[in-house]
Write a protein that holds these residues in place. Structure first.
Motif, short mmCIF file in Angstrom:
data_model
loop_
_atom_site.label_atom_id
_atom_site.label_comp_id
_atom_site.label_asym_id
_atom_site.label_seq_id
_atom_site.Cartn_x
_atom_site.Cartn_y
_atom_site.Cartn_z
N GLU A 346 0.82 -1.21 0.00
CA GLU A 346 0.00 0.00 0.00
C GLU A 346 0.85 1.27 0.00
N VAL A 349 2.95 1.77 -3.31
CA VAL A 349 2.07 2.10 -4.44
C VAL A 349 1.61 3.56 -4.32
N GLU A 350 1.30 3.99 -3.11
CA GLU A 350 0.88 5.37 -2.88
C GLU A 350 1.96 6.36 -3.29
N VAL A 353 2.52 6.08 -7.44
CA VAL A 353 1.42 6.57 -8.26
C VAL A 353 1.46 8.09 -8.41
N TYR A 358 2.20 8.15 -14.23
CA TYR A 358 1.01 7.46 -13.76
C TYR A 358 -0.15 8.44 -13.54
N LEU A 480 -1.99 -6.22 -2.12
CA LEU A 480 -2.47 -4.85 -2.06
C LEU A 480 -3.92 -4.87 -1.59
N GLN A 662 -5.12 4.08 -11.45
CA GLN A 662 -3.67 4.15 -11.63
C GLN A 662 -2.95 3.28 -10.58
N LYS A 663 -3.50 3.19 -9.37
CA LYS A 663 -2.89 2.34 -8.34
C LYS A 663 -2.91 0.87 -8.77
#
Length: 692
Positions: A346, A349-350, A353, A358, A480, A662-663
């Motif tokens: 998590e 990825v945050e 992105v 992205y 995720l 996008q995530k």
């Protein structure tokens, strides 16, 4: 349309510039058109102006074209067309052309230093045409929120300099660039001046899309050429480009309608042909196959790669290119390496992105896989696709136990075909075994079997809904916290584009969703708690409510309204009629109706013991309950928060959803790279040849 506007005046040749001046950052075309009178009386236009010195407006309009009765004859009115053209109207007997040329020549010297070339044109309105009729010919098509229009006090050097500087600032605003631009990073831009020379880059073939400002038909196919450019991004010798022809219309060298598409082939110089194919990727690829030797060579190369994939020896020889790197000298690769020790993605990825590539991407989406190579699949197989085009990206999600032999056979077929397989929690408590679910669902039994765990070993990662995944997974596979319910904002928006509030004011205090009336549905949706809540509301008579998704049992006949089944958009309308949606489910991975309700600005009361979905519930969106005794307190608390402006379900979920597609793309592509699916001999390569 702009072409209709251009027919209302006679234009002279360009001054201060030559047709091949395309190497400047900006070629600003300034067209001075003389009109019989600059005064228009009380006629107004519902039009916004950026100019701070044009504050006078017709009183009957909140926003106007800034025209007032008795406006002084020295003033001039201006209007921007696209991002490179300004039309300036002036009174015919007020200024001489020599006066305007002299000012523009002085300004030209300063602007050339800033890499801006001024092009000066003169035009005269045709007999019978007035300022009113000229503006009337195009103003309805102008986007009122971003238009560049207004008037200046006089045609003098400091006023024109101010006008041009304001225009340069306006044209680089993000909303302006977005309106006149293309979203694909793979589409090229050719200046119309360059296009007229017919000297295209050597050894390459080009589709060139011709468009202009104020052209509704042009806008309709913008997205097609974005998608075409993305589909051809791996073909290095074939490109998609776009050209704004607005300036060419003003020059008088483009008297034709738009849009058009030209095809320039490298084997024929100083020439092109027009493309009249249907606006489908397949049609344009077939056109390329007939016309482009570059594309034919690409197809041959692709077949060779498929026929002769990298050998094991080649893979073993080159593995160090990725893996043998001094991580101490490469912080980004060190961060990538550390991800292997933390399966929860998590946070990373945050961070990723937020990268520009992205943020500009449309991201990925999730669909059920109906068929694959002619074989019927359906549940439990999902596919990840590009959000806008719907093209597959070579990833299959498995969302239920592989309880039957045909499902296991299909799984092996997909794996052998080179699809990257991931798991997704979308069915009850899958992939974790629950004794209670086992008693009512035979497919859950397979989760205890060793062979089911062997299939899980083929998964590259997981999309899950667990609050504390480390307590449920003993695997180090990347995971995720992500569900299909995360993607519902854009889905609801597609069905309710103009009005998210299906009913305002609300008709019911509460809606209870309970799709299906079989024993399986009653277990999954927790009909026991639902009936206790219904009894409590009927007994008190305090709240109005409606049952959605099933017919109530006989004991409830005629006691409250209900709807059994409805098409999706109509069903959303029923949800939107309620102030609150009650979801009593417990054995549910993460119900999509939960976030669909939030997108409709409907608060949600959710069972505290549901498997997935509690992450959406907070002070802005709803409440959790454990028993029917908590229901009334939750309803009153939600109503209080809405009155106080605290409860804002749609606003919260819209912010939550901002980069959600996008995530999914970031996580998918991280897994693909980290596990070598982009290099593996059976791995994913986006293949446009399959579309021909």
């Amino acid at each position: 349309m702009i072409l209709d506007f251009a027919k209302l005046f006679t234009l002279q040749c360009a001054l201060l510039s030559k047709s091949m001046d395309f190497n400047y950052e900006l070629n600003l075309n300034v067209i001075f058109i003389d009109v019989p009178s600059i005064q228009m009386g009380y006629e107004g236009f519902n039009w916004f102006s950026e100019q701070e010195n044009n504050i006078k407006m017709i009183e009957t309009f909140d926003q106007s074209f800034n025209m007032v009765q008795g406006m002084h004859r020295t003033r001039a009115v201006f209007q921007g067309f696209s991002r490179d053209n300004i039309v300036v109207y002036y009174e015919r007997d007020m200024y001489s052309k020599a006066h305007i040329v002299n000012i523009m020549e002085q300004l030209q010297q300063d602007y050339l230093k800033n890499n801006v070339r001024l092009r000066l044109y003169f035009g005269t309105s045709k007999p019978g045409q007035t300022l009113q009729s000229l503006i009337d010919s195009y103003w309805k098509l102008k986007p009122k929120d971003i238009t560049f229009s207004g008037s200046i006090e006089a045609i003098v050097d400091y006023e024109l300099n101010y006008l041009f500087e304001m225009f340069r600032q306006w044209r680089v605003k993000q909303e302006v660039k977005k309106h006149f631009g293309f979203t694909s990073k793979n589409i090229m831009e050719f200046k119309n001046e360059f296009l007229e020379l017919l000297k295209m880059p050597p050894k390459k073939d080009f589709f060139v899309y011709l468009w202009a400002d104020d052209c509704p038909k042009c806008k309709e196919v913008y997205q097609f050429y974005n998608d075409l450019a993305d589909n051809l991004k791996d073909v290095s010798s074939v490109h998609v480009a776009q050209t704004d022809m607005t300036a060419s219309i003003f020059w008088g060298i483009w008297p034709y309608g738009l849009p058009y598409c030209r095809f320039y082939v490298h084997t024929i110089t100083n020439n092109f042909e027009y493309v009249y194919e249907q606006y489908t990727i397949e049609a344009y690829l077939k056109f390329l196959k007939k016309k482009s030797t570059n594309f034919s060579k690409y197809l041959i190369d692709q077949k060779k790669r498929k026929a002769f994939p990298p050998t094991l020896e080649q893979i073993e020889r080159d593995w160090h290119v990725r893996h043998c790197v001094n991580l101490e000298k490469n912080p980004k690769m060190l961060m990538d390496h550390l991800r292997y020790w933390n399966p929860d993605y998590e946070s990373i990825v945050e961070l990723v992105v937020q990268e520009e590539k992205y943020r500009k991407s449309d991201g990925y989406n999730i669909y059920v896989t109906d068929t694959y190579e002619g074989i019927t699949l359906g549940q439990p197989f999902f596919r990840i696709v590009r959000k806008t085009s719907g093209n597959n990206v070579g990833v299959i999600l498995v969302g239920q136990p592989l309880a039957s032999q045909d499902k296991r056979d299909n799984f092996l077929m997909l794996a052998k075909s080179g699809q990257m397989i991931m798991g997704i929690q979308s069915y009850r408590n899958y992939p974790h075994f629950s004794r209670w679910e086992d008693d009512s669902d035979s497919s859950i039994q397979s989760l205890r079997e060793r062979w089911q765990k062997e299939y899980f070993k083929n998964f590259a990662g997981w999309l899950h809904n667990m609050d504390e995944p480390h307590k449920h997974w003993n695997s180090q596979l990347p995971r995720l916290n992500f569900a299909e319910s995360d993607l519902q904002f854009s889905m609801v928006k597609a069905f309710w584009p103009d009005n998210f509030n299906a009913s305002d004011p609300k008709i019911y205090d509460l809606a209870l969703t309970h799709t299906g009336n079989t024993s399986w549905h009653m277990d999954v949706k927790n009909w026991t708690l639902a009936t206790k809540c219904i009894d409590k509301m009927l007994e008190s008579g305090k709240y109005t409510f409606k049952l959605l998704g099933r017919k109530p049992p006989e004991e409830y006949e005629d006691k409250f309204p209900y709807i059994e089944f409805a098409p999706f958009k109509e069903f959303l309308g029923y949800v939107g009629q309620a102030e609150i949606l009650l979801i009593t489910s417990m054995s549910d991975a993460s119900p999509r109706i939960l976030t669909q309700a939030l997108a409709l600005n409907v608060a949600v009361i959710l069972n505290k013991h549901i498997y997935g979905g509690k992450k959406y519930i907070n002070e802005q969106t709803g409440s959790l309950i454990e028993t029917e005794d908590d229901l009334f307190e939750a309803i009153e608390d939600i109503k209080r928060r809405r009155r106080e402006g605290i409860l804002q379900p749609r606003k919260w979920f819209e912010q939550y959803s901002e980069l959600i597609h996008q995530k999914l793309e970031v996580f998918t592509e991280m897994i693909r790279k980290e596990q070598g699916w982009d290099l593996d001999i059976n791995g994913y390569r986006e293949d446009i040849t399959t579309m021909i």
